[in-house]
Design a protein around this motif. Sequence first.
Motif, short mmCIF file in Angstrom:
data_model
loop_
_atom_site.label_atom_id
_atom_site.label_comp_id
_atom_site.label_asym_id
_atom_site.label_seq_id
_atom_site.Cartn_x
_atom_site.Cartn_y
_atom_site.Cartn_z
N ILE A 26 0.84 -1.19 0.00
CA ILE A 26 0.00 0.00 0.00
C ILE A 26 0.88 1.24 0.00
O ILE A 26 1.96 1.27 0.59
N GLN A 27 0.41 2.24 -0.67
CA GLN A 27 1.07 3.54 -0.77
C GLN A 27 0.67 4.38 0.44
O GLN A 27 -0.50 4.41 0.83
N VAL A 28 1.63 5.08 1.04
CA VAL A 28 1.38 5.97 2.17
C VAL A 28 1.87 7.35 1.79
O VAL A 28 3.05 7.52 1.46
N ASP A 29 0.98 8.33 1.80
CA ASP A 29 1.35 9.71 1.50
C ASP A 29 1.32 10.54 2.77
O ASP A 29 0.47 10.34 3.63
N PHE A 30 2.24 11.47 2.88
CA PHE A 30 2.38 12.32 4.05
C PHE A 30 1.82 13.70 3.73
O PHE A 30 2.16 14.29 2.70
N THR A 31 0.95 14.22 4.61
CA THR A 31 0.34 15.53 4.41
C THR A 31 0.75 16.47 5.54
O THR A 31 1.28 16.04 6.57
N SER A 32 0.46 17.74 5.36
CA SER A 32 0.77 18.71 6.43
C SER A 32 -0.07 18.41 7.68
O SER A 32 0.38 18.65 8.79
N GLU A 33 -1.26 17.87 7.51
CA GLU A 33 -2.08 17.48 8.66
C GLU A 33 -1.42 16.35 9.45
O GLU A 33 -1.49 16.32 10.67
N ASP A 34 -0.75 15.44 8.74
CA ASP A 34 -0.06 14.34 9.40
C ASP A 34 1.03 14.86 10.34
O ASP A 34 1.24 14.32 11.42
N GLU A 35 1.70 15.92 9.94
CA GLU A 35 2.75 16.50 10.78
C GLU A 35 2.17 16.97 12.11
O GLU A 35 2.74 16.69 13.17
N GLU A 36 1.04 17.62 12.08
CA GLU A 36 0.40 18.08 13.32
C GLU A 36 -0.09 16.91 14.15
O GLU A 36 0.02 16.92 15.38
N ILE A 37 -0.62 15.90 13.50
CA ILE A 37 -1.10 14.71 14.22
C ILE A 37 0.07 14.03 14.93
O ILE A 37 -0.05 13.64 16.10
N ILE A 38 1.20 13.90 14.27
CA ILE A 38 2.36 13.26 14.89
C ILE A 38 2.88 14.08 16.06
O ILE A 38 3.26 13.53 17.10
N LYS A 39 2.87 15.39 15.94
CA LYS A 39 3.28 16.23 17.07
C LYS A 39 2.35 16.00 18.26
O LYS A 39 2.81 15.94 19.41
N ASN A 40 1.05 15.83 17.99
CA ASN A 40 0.09 15.51 19.07
C ASN A 40 0.35 14.12 19.64
O ASN A 40 0.26 13.92 20.85
N PHE A 41 0.68 13.15 18.78
CA PHE A 41 1.03 11.81 19.25
C PHE A 41 2.17 11.88 20.25
O PHE A 41 2.13 11.25 21.31
N ARG A 42 3.20 12.65 19.91
CA ARG A 42 4.37 12.74 20.80
C ARG A 42 3.97 13.30 22.17
O ARG A 42 4.43 12.80 23.20
N GLN A 43 3.11 14.29 22.16
CA GLN A 43 2.66 14.87 23.43
C GLN A 43 1.85 13.83 24.23
O GLN A 43 2.05 13.65 25.43
N GLU A 44 0.94 13.14 23.56
CA GLU A 44 0.11 12.14 24.22
C GLU A 44 0.94 10.95 24.71
O GLU A 44 0.68 10.41 25.79
N ILE A 45 1.95 10.56 23.95
CA ILE A 45 2.83 9.46 24.38
C ILE A 45 3.57 9.86 25.65
O ILE A 45 3.66 9.07 26.59
N ASN A 46 4.07 11.07 25.70
CA ASN A 46 4.73 11.54 26.92
C ASN A 46 3.79 11.49 28.11
O ASN A 46 4.20 11.10 29.21
#
Length: 166
Positions: free
Chosen positions: A119-139
Amino acid sequence: MIKEHFTGTQIAYYIVCKRKLWLFSHQICFEKYSDYVELGKLINQESFKKETYREVELGNVKIDFIKTKDGVIVHEIKKSRKLEPAHIWQVKYYIFKLRELGVNCSSGVIHYPKLFKKIQVDFTSEDEEIIKNFRQEINEILSAPMPPVINKPYCKKCSYYEFCYS
C-alpha cells in the motif's frame, strides 16, 4: 522528562495499545519470546534482500529500506495487514523524522510479502500536526501509571498477552 524522539515501534504501539506502549517504553519487553514476532523478523530478513539501503538508522529509528528515486521513499515490511493503521502511522512517523532532518520525503510503501500486497502511504501537512500531538500524548501516557488492558481480539497474538491476562 519530556521526550521528543520515539521509535517507530512506539508510534505503532501507541496506535494499537497504550498499555503495550507503556510496558515497552519502560523496558518491559516480551517480543523475544513471541513466535509471531520471530516470524515477522524472518519475513523482513528474507524479503527485499537486494535493496541497497536496508535497515537505515536515524538515531533511534530504524527504517526497513529506502529508495532514492525522485526523493526518498520509505519502505516498511510487515507480516499481516491486521494492524494496518499502526503500520501507516509508523511509516508516516519515519517520513516525519526524515523531513525534520531536511530530507525530501513525502511518501512510503508498506509491503506485505506473504500476501503479495503493498500500500502507498502519502504524508500531508495534517499528518505533521497529528504526529506532534502523538508525541505529546505518548509523553503523558509514559509519565502516568500503567494503562488498563484493552481486551481486543488481536490481544491473543500479542507478545504481552500472558503478562496482561494472567
